[in-house]
Design a protein around this motif. Sequence first.
Motif, PDB file in Angstrom:
ATOM      1  N   ASP A  15      94.427  59.592   3.099  1.00  0.00           N
ATOM      2  CA  ASP A  15      93.265  60.432   2.836  1.00  0.00           C
ATOM      3  C   ASP A  15      93.184  61.592   3.823  1.00  0.00           C
ATOM      4  O   ASP A  15      92.843  62.704   3.468  1.00  0.00           O
ATOM      5  CB  ASP A  15      91.986  59.594   2.903  1.00  0.00           C
ATOM      6  CG  ASP A  15      91.780  58.800   1.624  1.00  0.00           C
ATOM      7  OD1 ASP A  15      91.855  59.416   0.551  1.00  0.00           O
ATOM      8  OD2 ASP A  15      91.569  57.583   1.709  1.00  0.00           O
ATOM      9  N   PHE A  16      93.518  61.265   5.068  1.00  0.00           N
ATOM     10  CA  PHE A  16      93.493  62.347   6.050  1.00  0.00           C
ATOM     11  C   PHE A  16      94.543  63.404   5.696  1.00  0.00           C
ATOM     12  O   PHE A  16      94.297  64.599   5.796  1.00  0.00           O
ATOM     13  CB  PHE A  16      93.720  61.804   7.471  1.00  0.00           C
ATOM     14  CG  PHE A  16      93.425  62.824   8.521  1.00  0.00           C
ATOM     15  CD1 PHE A  16      92.134  62.988   9.004  1.00  0.00           C
ATOM     16  CD2 PHE A  16      94.419  63.672   8.994  1.00  0.00           C
ATOM     17  CE1 PHE A  16      91.845  63.951   9.942  1.00  0.00           C
ATOM     18  CE2 PHE A  16      94.138  64.646   9.928  1.00  0.00           C
ATOM     19  CZ  PHE A  16      92.843  64.786  10.407  1.00  0.00           C
ATOM     20  N   ALA A  19      93.174  65.450   2.626  1.00  0.00           N
ATOM     21  CA  ALA A  19      92.084  66.370   2.991  1.00  0.00           C
ATOM     22  C   ALA A  19      92.624  67.562   3.792  1.00  0.00           C
ATOM     23  O   ALA A  19      92.262  68.721   3.545  1.00  0.00           O
ATOM     24  CB  ALA A  19      91.017  65.621   3.798  1.00  0.00           C
ATOM     25  N   THR A  20      93.500  67.260   4.737  1.00  0.00           N
ATOM     26  CA  THR A  20      94.020  68.321   5.596  1.00  0.00           C
ATOM     27  C   THR A  20      94.954  69.254   4.810  1.00  0.00           C
ATOM     28  O   THR A  20      94.962  70.467   5.020  1.00  0.00           O
ATOM     29  CB  THR A  20      94.741  67.709   6.810  1.00  0.00           C
ATOM     30  OG1 THR A  20      93.904  66.691   7.362  1.00  0.00           O
ATOM     31  CG2 THR A  20      95.015  68.746   7.880  1.00  0.00           C
ATOM     32  N   VAL A  88      89.070  60.834  19.178  1.00  0.00           N
ATOM     33  CA  VAL A  88      88.487  60.997  20.510  1.00  0.00           C
ATOM     34  C   VAL A  88      88.458  59.708  21.309  1.00  0.00           C
ATOM     35  O   VAL A  88      88.817  59.666  22.468  1.00  0.00           O
ATOM     36  CB  VAL A  88      87.021  61.484  20.391  1.00  0.00           C
ATOM     37  CG1 VAL A  88      86.515  61.909  21.753  1.00  0.00           C
ATOM     38  CG2 VAL A  88      86.919  62.598  19.393  1.00  0.00           C
ATOM     39  N   LYS A 112      90.195  64.699  15.849  1.00  0.00           N
ATOM     40  CA  LYS A 112      89.843  64.351  14.475  1.00  0.00           C
ATOM     41  C   LYS A 112      88.355  64.054  14.396  1.00  0.00           C
ATOM     42  O   LYS A 112      87.863  63.344  15.269  1.00  0.00           O
ATOM     43  CB  LYS A 112      90.586  63.079  14.055  1.00  0.00           C
ATOM     44  CG  LYS A 112      92.014  63.267  13.631  1.00  0.00           C
ATOM     45  CD  LYS A 112      92.537  61.872  13.302  1.00  0.00           C
ATOM     46  CE  LYS A 112      93.788  61.929  12.463  1.00  0.00           C
ATOM     47  NZ  LYS A 112      94.188  60.583  12.040  1.00  0.00           N
ATOM     48  N   PRO A 113      87.617  64.441  13.384  1.00  0.00           N
ATOM     49  CA  PRO A 113      88.074  65.345  12.336  1.00  0.00           C
ATOM     50  C   PRO A 113      88.142  66.772  12.870  1.00  0.00           C
ATOM     51  O   PRO A 113      87.422  67.103  13.798  1.00  0.00           O
ATOM     52  CB  PRO A 113      86.977  65.217  11.278  1.00  0.00           C
ATOM     53  CG  PRO A 113      85.759  64.826  12.038  1.00  0.00           C
ATOM     54  CD  PRO A 113      86.223  64.043  13.221  1.00  0.00           C
ATOM     55  N   VAL A 114      88.970  67.576  12.263  1.00  0.00           N
ATOM     56  CA  VAL A 114      89.091  68.937  12.760  1.00  0.00           C
ATOM     57  C   VAL A 114      88.455  69.887  11.752  1.00  0.00           C
ATOM     58  O   VAL A 114      88.633  69.749  10.541  1.00  0.00           O
ATOM     59  CB  VAL A 114      90.571  69.278  13.073  1.00  0.00           C
ATOM     60  CG1 VAL A 114      91.491  68.862  11.946  1.00  0.00           C
ATOM     61  CG2 VAL A 114      90.756  70.749  13.381  1.00  0.00           C
ATOM     62  N   ARG A 115      87.661  70.810  12.260  1.00  0.00           N
ATOM     63  CA  ARG A 115      86.965  71.746  11.373  1.00  0.00           C
ATOM     64  C   ARG A 115      87.983  72.674  10.720  1.00  0.00           C
ATOM     65  O   ARG A 115      88.920  73.144  11.370  1.00  0.00           O
ATOM     66  CB  ARG A 115      85.972  72.581  12.173  1.00  0.00           C
ATOM     67  CG  ARG A 115      84.720  71.805  12.576  1.00  0.00           C
ATOM     68  CD  ARG A 115      83.971  72.582  13.628  1.00  0.00           C
ATOM     69  NE  ARG A 115      83.646  73.926  13.156  1.00  0.00           N
ATOM     70  CZ  ARG A 115      82.468  74.276  12.661  1.00  0.00           C
ATOM     71  NH1 ARG A 115      81.503  73.390  12.574  1.00  0.00           N
ATOM     72  NH2 ARG A 115      82.239  75.499  12.256  1.00  0.00           N
ATOM     73  N   ALA A 116      87.752  72.931   9.426  1.00  0.00           N
ATOM     74  CA  ALA A 116      88.696  73.732   8.657  1.00  0.00           C
ATOM     75  C   ALA A 116      88.966  75.069   9.347  1.00  0.00           C
ATOM     76  O   ALA A 116      90.116  75.466   9.550  1.00  0.00           O
ATOM     77  CB  ALA A 116      88.160  73.952   7.249  1.00  0.00           C
TER      78      ALA A 116
END
Lengths: 133, 386
Positions: A15-16, A19-20, A88, A112-116
């Motif tokens: 999923d990660f 999404a990425t 983190v 993670k999560p990283v902002r787009a």
Amino acid sequence: MTAKKRILLIDDDKDFLFATKLILEKGGYEVFLAEDGKTGVEMWKSVAPDLAIIDMMMETWGEGFSVLSKIRATDTGKDTPLFMLSAVDLQGPYNSFEPPPEFPRVNAVLQKPVRAEDLLRYIAQELGGKKMS
Amino acid sequence: MMKPPTPLVLIIDDESSIRDGCRQALEKSGYAVLDAGEGDEGIKIARDAKPDIALIDLKMPGISGMEIIEILSRDVPDTVLVMITGYATIVSAVEAIQKGTYDYLPKPFSPDQLRAVVRRAVEHRNLKIETRRLREEKERMEKSFITFVSHEMRSPLVVIRQYIEALKAVAGDRLDRDMTEIIERCGARIRSLETLVEHWLDISRIGEGSFAWKKEPLNLLQLIGRSTEEMAPVCKEKGIRLKTDLPDQLPEILGDQESLLRVFTNIIGNATKYTPENGGITLAASSDDYYVTVCISDTGTGIPADKLPFIFEPFYRVRGKEERQRGSGLGLTFCKRIMELHGGEISVASTEGQGSTFLLKFLPHMRTEQGMGRTSVDPATPFRPF
């Protein structure tokens, strides 16, 4: 029109990855996915991407480190920008990963999560700031 | 439940009549019995057979009962020791109990007395073992809970937030205001769930002893400065005055800068929730011979007296459901645990309608002549002047 820059994404969470990938494709990149470290290193050699993003924690803790070392050891891997992804909270809130000085160079460590927008900005900085559409 | 195995009793006594009498009485009641006529042999049997109970005569030729007790309580700690003595003085009883005996049986004794003492000793042993098993189980569960939470609970939350990011990136320009707001609200709720998980992890780690913290000499004035700086924007936004009332100097304390900063900002943050516009929050500090004290007071709604004792409990909410969305419910629990970790104390005083005061007491850090870090008071036995 120039060819799209290629990004290899190595993470064991499907999923990660998905999404990425969507974010990166929106940013105009061609994206290659690897679900484990071994596949990641193989794809690095076959795809020869312009940048790779590697999850620090995959099947085993620190798998990402060994993937990073292997990629850096290849001819094409010496100067290609490599990003690490880190969750983190590995040992506690104040112990997020910082690469030790003797460690192969990491161009950025992303939480993670990283902002787009952050992700695309960091990549654009590394790949010469050429924003593609 | 499984039928417990036959308890094994070892008798160490130089009088054969006592050994035989005990054996008969105990075997009749379903115990397995071993015996030894002198100390060295008894110790050897005990080490090999690890009996549930050992009855030890205090007065024997050769190695004394007291020595046997000392050796057995060290070598076979799960064996419950009972001394048999014809010289049951208070002094010898106290000494034997200090050395690890559970009970004593004065000579002469009847079979019923013997069985009663042995039965009690077996119960004691079972409880001891059960307690240890439960404690180990609890520790194991705490450890695996921490690992579980940090890996299995956090990663889906991370992924959901990544999907939200992807959704905004892919479709952001096609979404109307309502849709965007829905997505924002989902993101906010996920973030607060992540915060909750992180707070709970912190508290679990403190309990389990794996919370990462640095113990270094700290100047609380500096820490107060950092916390007010951090909280000033929130206070300003809410129209609350944030003041300090500080001495020029404070003794240093030993502690972890980052977690104590979180303690201060947590309490100030709490205060902002219950202090009306135009109210005030004051940070004061002082010190005496025993403590460095930081006092955080507000002019807010206060806490009802009957709720005060519970406010440091996890998930306790003074105003019940209406404050459901106000934080993790673990902020003050975290503060209390961190203060305890530092060998300090946190307490609260409050008057409804007038405000609340949180008192944080730290042990001052005394530098010895060698410059080695030492606190003046052993944190394990805090000195309480009142």
